[in-house]
Every structure is written in C-alpha cells, then in structure tokens.
Design an enzyme around this catalytic site. Sequence first.
Site, PDB file in Angstrom:
ATOM      1  N   LYS A 183       1.138  15.504   2.935  1.00 23.84           N
ATOM      2  CA  LYS A 183       1.032  14.744   1.693  1.00 23.84           C
ATOM      3  C   LYS A 183       0.471  13.371   2.071  1.00 23.84           C
ATOM      4  CE  LYS A 183       3.541  13.120  -2.352  1.00 23.84           C
ATOM      5  NZ  LYS A 183       3.032  11.734  -2.260  1.00 23.84           N
ATOM      6  N   ASP A 234      -1.031   9.592   1.994  1.00 26.96           N
ATOM      7  CA  ASP A 234      -0.606   8.369   1.329  1.00 26.96           C
ATOM      8  C   ASP A 234      -1.845   7.549   0.994  1.00 26.96           C
ATOM      9  OD1 ASP A 234       1.181   6.655   0.220  1.00 26.96           O
ATOM     10  OD2 ASP A 234       1.782   5.696   2.091  1.00 26.96           O
ATOM     11  N   TYR A 267      -8.270  18.815  -0.978  1.00 24.49           N
ATOM     12  CA  TYR A 267      -7.144  19.730  -0.810  1.00 24.49           C
ATOM     13  C   TYR A 267      -7.011  20.800  -1.885  1.00 24.49           C
ATOM     14  CZ  TYR A 267      -5.034  16.248  -3.961  1.00 24.49           C
ATOM     15  OH  TYR A 267      -4.788  15.383  -4.998  1.00 24.49           O
ATOM     16  N   LYS A 323       9.518  15.186   1.071  1.00 24.40           N
ATOM     17  CA  LYS A 323       9.217  13.848   1.571  1.00 24.40           C
ATOM     18  C   LYS A 323       9.938  13.590   2.890  1.00 24.40           C
ATOM     19  CE  LYS A 323       7.184  11.201  -0.583  1.00 24.40           C
ATOM     20  NZ  LYS A 323       7.544  10.383  -1.758  1.00 24.40           N
ATOM     21  N   CYS A 344      13.102 -24.257 -12.456  1.00 31.04           N
ATOM     22  CA  CYS A 344      12.024 -23.714 -11.624  1.00 31.04           C
ATOM     23  C   CYS A 344      11.883 -24.558 -10.353  1.00 31.04           C
ATOM     24  CB  CYS A 344      10.718 -23.724 -12.409  1.00 31.04           C
ATOM     25  SG  CYS A 344       9.271 -23.258 -11.432  1.00 31.04           S
ATOM     26  N   CYS A 358       8.205 -26.462 -10.700  1.00 30.16           N
ATOM     27  CA  CYS A 358       7.881 -27.486 -11.700  1.00 30.16           C
ATOM     28  C   CYS A 358       9.102 -28.158 -12.301  1.00 30.16           C
ATOM     29  CB  CYS A 358       7.021 -26.889 -12.810  1.00 30.16           C
ATOM     30  SG  CYS A 358       7.923 -25.756 -13.904  1.00 30.16           S
ATOM     31  N   CYS A 378      10.422 -18.823 -15.862  1.00 31.87           N
ATOM     32  CA  CYS A 378      10.222 -20.271 -15.885  1.00 31.87           C
ATOM     33  C   CYS A 378       9.583 -20.619 -17.223  1.00 31.87           C
ATOM     34  CB  CYS A 378       9.313 -20.706 -14.742  1.00 31.87           C
ATOM     35  SG  CYS A 378       8.605 -22.357 -14.936  1.00 31.87           S
ATOM     36  N   CYS A 419       3.164 -25.339 -15.232  1.00 26.22           N
ATOM     37  CA  CYS A 419       3.821 -25.017 -13.958  1.00 26.22           C
ATOM     38  C   CYS A 419       2.748 -24.696 -12.919  1.00 26.22           C
ATOM     39  CB  CYS A 419       4.765 -23.829 -14.118  1.00 26.22           C
ATOM     40  SG  CYS A 419       5.514 -23.279 -12.564  1.00 26.22           S
TER      41      CYS A 419
END
Length: 690
Positions: free
Chosen positions: A131, A133, A243, A332, A426, A429, A444, A450
């Site tokens: 499989k 990636d 495939y 997997k 934040c 800012c 924020c 900001c």
Amino acid sequence: MPDVDTTPEVDLDAIDSTEAAGDAAKRLREALRYHNYRYYVLDDPVVSDAEYDRLFRQLQTLEEDYPEIRTPDSPTHQVGSVVRDELGTVTHPAPMLSLKAVYEAADVYNFDETCREELGRDTVTYTAEPKFDGLAVELIYEDGRLVQAATRGDGETGEEITANVKTIKGVPLRLRDDERPVPDRLVVRGEAYMRKDEFNAFNRRREEDGKKVFANPRNAAAGSLRQLDSNITARRPLRIFFYEIAPVDGRDFATHAEVLNALPEWGLRVCEDHIRRCDDIDEALAHYDDVVAVRDDLPYEIDGLVIKVNDFSGHETLGVRDRDPRWAVAYKFPPRRATTTIEDLFVQVGRTGRITPVAVLAPVEVGGVEVTRASLHNQNEIDRKDIRIGDTALIERAGDVIPQVVKVMEDERDGSETLYHIPDTCPVCGAEVVLSDDKKQAFCTGGMTCPAQFRERLKHYASRTATDIEGLGDKRAEQLIDAGLIEDISDLYTIEKADLLALERYADKSAQNLLDEIAASLEQDLDRFIYALGIPLVGSATARLLAQHFASLDALMAADETALTEIDDIGPEVAHSIVAFFEDDDNRRVIDDIRAAGLTLTNPYAADEAPLEGLTFVFTGSLDDWTRGEVQRFVEQHGANATSSVSGNTDYVVAGPGAGSKRDEAEARAIPVLDEDAFHAVLRERGVEV
C-alpha cells in the site's frame, strides 16, 4: 533485441524536406519511448543519460524546424505546460473506492472468513501488494494515447491533472502494443510518489533556496500534482506505480494477477518485487511479515499491505459498501511509536486566527525520523489526556506522518509537572483569545491586525482564487512585510515603485508589473472579495452564497446572525463568525481603506436579468473551453443552479470526454445530455453570450 532502432543515427544537416524530417522524428520517438520504458518501468536502462539526451535534443530540433511533424504523444511533450486558470474536476468512469483499513491479523482472518462464506469456497486466492504512501491517480487512455488524468477526489469526482501527470517521465503518453493489444479505452489507476532519497535531496534544495520544506514524500507528491503550473510539477522528482484497471467496459481479464502482468507490457510500471499471488490467507499474512521486515530498506514509503480477492467474478459477488470494496482490505503496519519528554507547550496562530497548541518534545527518533514537535489539536484534547509540561509521553507518527501524543505516563510523574491552558490573550498581538464551550476551538480576535494572522492573510488575499495578484507569491509577500512596507492589507495600495526598487530582486519592469497587478485587484466580483477577506469559516462556496443573497458588501456587513442563518447551508457558527468579523473596528478600517484606494465591486449574482433562472445543470467529463469551476460559476452568474449529482430536478447534463456514470444516469432518467456545442446552443437560445 527490441524491434526498434535504439540509437538511430540522424544527420540533421542532411534533412531537407518535411517527409525526411517526419521519418527521422518517427525513429527518434520510437527509440526514446523504448528508453523511457527501460528506465522508468524496468529500471534497467541500456543507454547512458548523455546518449538519451542527444536523441531527445535531435527530436526537439526537428519538431522546432518542422512544426507540421509534431504529434501530441511525442516524448518532447512530457515537460511543463503553460499556467492554467485553475484545476477543473472530472467524473471518474467508475468510483475510485477507498479501502477498509485493519491493524490486527484477527481482522484479516475475519475478512477471509467472509469472503470464503459468501463465495462458497474452502479457500480463496488473493493478491497481496504494498500500500503505497503517495497520491492515488487515474489515467485514461483512448486508442493507446493518454487523454485524461485525475486525482481520487471524493471517489466520484477528482481534480483534473492531465498536464501535470504528463510531466512524470514514468507515465507513457502512448502505450506499447508490441506484446499485447491495447484496449480502445483503458482506465488505469496508480500511485504517484517520491523516492525517499530524491525527496530528501528535493527538500534540501528548497531549504537552501529559503523555501518551505515538505513534511513527507506523500505531501510533496500531492502538492506537486496539484500545481497550477505544470512547469513546477516537471521539476519535481515524481514517479508512479500502477496497480489496477478500473471496472469499466474493456477490462478483458479474469483475475487481478493477469492485470498486473499486462500493465508492464503496455509500459505501465508495477511494483513487481513485492506483489504476491497467494493461495490462501495464511500466505498473504506471511507475505505481510516479509514486507514488514524489508519496509525500512525500500526506496519508497509504504504503510501497509493490500490484500485483494484475485478473481474478478469474486469482486462482483462480494460487491462494495458505501465507500470501500468488500473484496479487499488494507492491512496497515503498526504505528511507529516512541517515548519522550514533553519539555514545553506553546500555541501557533493560523491565518483565520485559529489557535493550535503544540508540544515541544525532547528529540526522539520515531520510525527513522527525528521528532521534536507534536500537535495537540485543542484544549479539549490536552484536558482529556491530562497532558502536562514535564510529562513522559508515548508519541506516535499517525499514518507514519503526523506526530501525536498518544498518552502520558502518569506513573512516572514526580510532582514537578505543570498544567497548561491556552492563554487568554494572543501571544503575538495581545488580542483576546476566544475559547469555545467544548474547548475544541480557540481563536485570536486580533483579525487583520494580528501579525501572525496577517502574513497568511496577505498570501490568501493575493491568491489566484481570491484577488489574483499575480507576482505576489509567498516569498514576495513575506519580503514586503519584513521590509515594513505592509502592516495591513490596505497598505498594498499605497506602495510606490521606489519602495519596490529598494528591495532585492526588483527591477523597473518587475516593480511596475506588480503595481499594475495590485491596481487591477481593486476591480473584483463581490464573492471573490468576500472570500479574499479571510473571514473565519467562510470559504469560496460560502462567499458565493453570501453574494447570491446580499446585493452589496454594505448589505452583508449590516446583516445580523438571524438574517444569515436564514440562508440554507449557513449555520449559527458561520453566521456568528461573519458578524464578529464585520463588527471588529480594525477589520472595518482596513475595508474602508481599500475602498478609499478605489475598490469597485460587481455582484454577478445580483443582475436584474437571470436568463438561465430555473435551470439546473450537471457537468461531467472534461470540456474544451471551460474548467469545471469556470462553467459552474458562469451558469450560476446567469441564474442557473450547478449541482454535482443527477436528480429529478436536473434539466441538462453537459458531458465531455471522460464522462461516466452521470451520463448513464441522465440517459436512464431521460434527461437531455448535451455535448459542449449543444450546451453553447442552449446558452444562445436563452440570450447568453458565450
């Protein structure tokens, strides 16, 4: 030896006619296709790079001197093309299904038991293959020539990436047919990827150039194939494994193993070394163990083994679920995990103001990659897992990519650990941070003022799908901010040429070009400008909805949450975000300043006449004169609806090459199916200029 001259001798000086040039070009193309096959499919080249380049340059010269001999499937066309307006979408001839993922051998045995029971067999033969990636893609060949390529998308509809896929040297523009006849129409699926070594070298070059590096080969492959400029894709080290053949007319095979044998004969590379035909599930599981053992030594990333019922009659009997086939499963690999210490926690501020907590980790190797950061997603997750600064934690690279904190080791605490809470203001800012009641979202409120948000907002504002300021890419946007020329978006419209000429990489022409683009951005459609503002939770589709319901920007800015939630598909959360954005004094000041610079907005959805009102269109396949986004926007601007699925409300289905199930469904419902010319005729009948 192949039935082709692999090193044709061509004397360019002696060619003095179109006929002679055509004959020489044919021999060169045949040789180059053969060498591409040896290099990219068999990994067994028979000529040096220098010899290949010599043949390639000769063919280029002939095609430049004699344009009439050019062919669309020439090897010289496997380079970047011009910038396209946007990625369109295409409908897959058959759905590109996902695979059910399992992580335990017991689940694989359950899969086998189901297959044996429903097929009425004592044993079932399987194919087992890696499989990959990377990015799943679909290629369509007609009469042996590549005509269309697309991403998986949502399984029914994918992004049209034909020009980009053509740049992958391992993708033949014309299939080989000397060993096996090629079907008139072949729909083949594969995985685009980058080798580990080539990805690392590619990232090093980006880092040296001061560009953002990719997190992993999968992201790099996906980003490369979604470029608007295929010249960029052509410079990326992409490869591909094929495939499967899609279950459409023309799949004249009894088993999947036969398909895997046929693909290389047509010039389509498969991962031959690690594919096995297995007589029963135990053989498939043994192959899984073999692949796990060599996984780290492979030149490419894989994250599991795909086990498929081999015979296609079994596929038909077992059928599919909503999104995955019942005749296949993805087993997997175990997640890659390691234990380390959480040294600190901090937050990142995104373009829309979203606050994301991040864990700083004592460096630890997880699956061969050094990890120093892990995403914690939100305050809810921090509280639920009781994550504290100083904790010993189990780290996992989920899907072998994104580091996450699985859990903390409470037994190892010594009392020095400290709790963490997202700050009330934040960190960039100083504006208030708003945390949702469920603690899953934090924002924020600094908005456009900001600095952390502004860098990303400026890039978004100038992007192609927003105000489309060509020449103001990420690096130049950063340059203008770092030089102190821009503190908010409205400052774009006060920049002077002398300001730009004082910066690196600006000459008189490039500076003037950027100023012209900035000036041109002041004339916008209302929906594009709404999207460009970067209102949290407002994407391009929502911006279009707003433009359809509010005739002007002022009307939208005056709307309350009740008026907004009366619009279908706009819920309370989105409505609150819109109202909060326009109530912010700084956001309003920036908008006023842009208006003062000469902003002119046109609302294409508020026209007095809507000649296509009442009509609903569905577009499928590829069109010559439009991308999918362009044609949908065009009919909507003239009053029609553009939907993605065929229903009883559909008036017309417009079908281009590559159209599949939607065309069939329309014909079954007796809904008119139009080609592009017939579609234009309908527009003209309604008084719409094309």
